[in-house]
Design a protein around this motif. Structure first.
Motif, PDB file in Angstrom:
ATOM      1  N   VAL A  39     -32.902 -16.781  -0.858  1.00  0.00           N
ATOM      2  CA  VAL A  39     -32.266 -17.920  -1.053  1.00  0.00           C
ATOM      3  C   VAL A  39     -32.644 -18.526  -2.472  1.00  0.00           C
ATOM      4  CG1 VAL A  39     -31.453 -20.204  -0.479  1.00  0.00           C
ATOM      5  CG2 VAL A  39     -31.573 -18.564   1.225  1.00  0.00           C
ATOM      6  N   HIS A  84     -35.851 -23.672  -1.398  1.00  0.00           N
ATOM      7  CA  HIS A  84     -35.754 -23.217  -0.059  1.00  0.00           C
ATOM      8  C   HIS A  84     -36.898 -22.460   0.448  1.00  0.00           C
ATOM      9  CE1 HIS A  84     -33.605 -21.500   3.443  1.00  0.00           C
ATOM     10  NE2 HIS A  84     -33.019 -22.356   3.290  1.00  0.00           N
ATOM     11  N   GLN A  85     -37.377 -22.530   1.847  1.00  0.00           N
ATOM     12  CA  GLN A  85     -38.322 -21.810   2.122  1.00  0.00           C
ATOM     13  C   GLN A  85     -38.048 -20.260   2.270  1.00  0.00           C
ATOM     14  OE1 GLN A  85     -38.463 -22.942   6.432  1.00  0.00           O
ATOM     15  NE2 GLN A  85     -36.681 -22.266   6.929  1.00  0.00           N
ATOM     16  N   ASN A  86     -36.687 -19.872   2.369  1.00  0.00           N
ATOM     17  CA  ASN A  86     -36.539 -18.534   2.312  1.00  0.00           C
ATOM     18  C   ASN A  86     -36.391 -18.074   0.939  1.00  0.00           C
ATOM     19  OD1 ASN A  86     -34.450 -16.050   2.089  1.00  0.00           O
ATOM     20  ND2 ASN A  86     -35.304 -16.129   4.264  1.00  0.00           N
ATOM     21  N   LEU A 136     -31.691 -25.784  -3.775  1.00  0.00           N
ATOM     22  CA  LEU A 136     -32.139 -24.292  -2.988  1.00  0.00           C
ATOM     23  C   LEU A 136     -33.233 -23.443  -3.746  1.00  0.00           C
ATOM     24  CD1 LEU A 136     -28.556 -23.608  -1.851  1.00  0.00           C
ATOM     25  CD2 LEU A 136     -30.413 -24.575  -0.505  1.00  0.00           C
ATOM     26  N   LYS A 180     -25.953 -19.495   3.299  1.00  0.00           N
ATOM     27  CA  LYS A 180     -26.361 -20.160   2.064  1.00  0.00           C
ATOM     28  C   LYS A 180     -26.229 -19.259   1.039  1.00  0.00           C
ATOM     29  CE  LYS A 180     -29.458 -23.768   3.696  1.00  0.00           C
ATOM     30  NZ  LYS A 180     -28.731 -24.854   3.505  1.00  0.00           N
ATOM     31  N   SER A 221     -27.065 -23.981   8.212  1.00  0.00           N
ATOM     32  CA  SER A 221     -28.692 -23.886   8.581  1.00  0.00           C
ATOM     33  C   SER A 221     -29.151 -22.430   8.388  1.00  0.00           C
ATOM     34  CB  SER A 221     -28.990 -24.493   9.863  1.00  0.00           C
ATOM     35  OG  SER A 221     -28.081 -23.752  10.888  1.00  0.00           O
ATOM     36  N   ARG A 222     -28.371 -21.500   8.309  1.00  0.00           N
ATOM     37  CA  ARG A 222     -28.501 -20.110   8.273  1.00  0.00           C
ATOM     38  C   ARG A 222     -28.559 -19.846   6.508  1.00  0.00           C
ATOM     39  NH1 ARG A 222     -23.996 -17.708  12.340  1.00  0.00           N
ATOM     40  NH2 ARG A 222     -24.767 -18.800  14.361  1.00  0.00           N
ATOM     41  N   TRP A 223     -29.777 -19.014   6.564  1.00  0.00           N
ATOM     42  CA  TRP A 223     -30.152 -18.566   5.028  1.00  0.00           C
ATOM     43  C   TRP A 223     -29.328 -17.816   4.583  1.00  0.00           C
ATOM     44  CZ3 TRP A 223     -31.243 -13.780   3.666  1.00  0.00           C
ATOM     45  CH2 TRP A 223     -31.639 -12.887   4.820  1.00  0.00           C
ATOM     46  N   HIS A 224     -28.775 -16.856   5.331  1.00  0.00           N
ATOM     47  CA  HIS A 224     -27.801 -15.631   4.839  1.00  0.00           C
ATOM     48  C   HIS A 224     -26.398 -16.339   4.435  1.00  0.00           C
ATOM     49  CE1 HIS A 224     -26.780 -15.461   9.066  1.00  0.00           C
ATOM     50  NE2 HIS A 224     -25.756 -15.167   8.613  1.00  0.00           N
TER      51      HIS A 224
END
Length: 233
Positions: A157, A152-154, A149, A127, A122-125
């Motif tokens: 990522v 993905h919202q980030n 991905l 991923k 669940s952590r973007w970093h």
């Protein structure tokens, strides 16, 4: 008055005790950090020695012996992660027998599972770490897991996923990226161009036309660059 003095002394004593406890916690944490860092560095050095022996021996019995020793040293996820970093470094910085042996060990020990697990984090970093590791090792089976991905919202990522997909699928990844309405940074575009130039695979005219119809201005600019530099057939 006596009561007030006693109360003040109790408060001072309590503050002093808390200060000592706080200091002990800091010292304990620092000592643990130093020990942990030293342990990791020692293990990293041992892995480097074993990997050097592994890639430089031609005797199958010797390679199996080294592999078994490496397996014994990687009983925990943390130890496997350190090994993965060293194997990826070996693969990324050397070619020929070294890179071949690195991939061989990577697959035999299923080190890719560490990176695949990070994609589900669940952590973007985390991923991002997983994406970079999989693309560095050229693990093409992960391509379908990286495609989602792109949305993905980030943005970091998304950016990392774009570059990784091109690294894994080469020109075939452009169709996935062309569907995105969001723009690419100059860095991302240059990274994609560098990968395609390093692995020259010519696009068909149909593929180029699909890129030109992308809702993204940066992707249409990329298509123009590829057309201008004759990376089509």
């Amino acid at each position: 008055m006596i009561f007030d003095d006693a109360f003040i002394l109790n408060v001072i004593s309590l503050i002093a005790i808390l200060a000592v406890i706080f200091l002990l916690i800091i010292l304990y944490t620092r000592a643990n950090h130093v020990i942990d860092k030293r342990w990791k560095n020692n293990l990293r050095g041992l892995f480097q020695t074993l990997l050097a022996s592994y890639v430089n021996t031609n005797r199958e019995s010797e390679t199996e012996k080294i592999k078994k020793r490496i397996i014994k040293l990687t009983k925990t996820r943390e130890r496997k992660q350190i090994l993965l970093e060293e194997v990826a470094d070996l693969y990324d910085n050397f070619s020929g027998v070294c890179s071949h042996r690195a991939i061989e060990l990577y697959n035999d020990l299923s080190l890719y599972n560490l990176s695949l697990a990070k994609l589900r984090s669940s952590r973007w970093h985390k991923k991002m770490e997983g994406i970079v590791e999989l693309s560095t090792m050229g693990y093409k089976k992960a391509s379908d897991l990286i495609v989602p991905l792109l949305y993905h919202q980030n943005q970091d990522v998304r950016r990392t996923a774009k570059v990784a997909l091109v690294e894994l699928k080469k020109s075939k990844a452009l169709d996935d990226i062309a569907k995105l309405p969001t723009e690419m940074s100059d860095w991302t575009s240059l990274s994609i161009i560098a990968i395609l130039n390093r692995n020259p695979v010519k696009l068909s005219k149909a593929e180029l036309e699909r890129l030109k119809l992308s809702p993204s201005d940066s992707m249409r600019s990329l298509a123009s660059h590829l057309e201008k530099h004759s990376l089509i057939h």
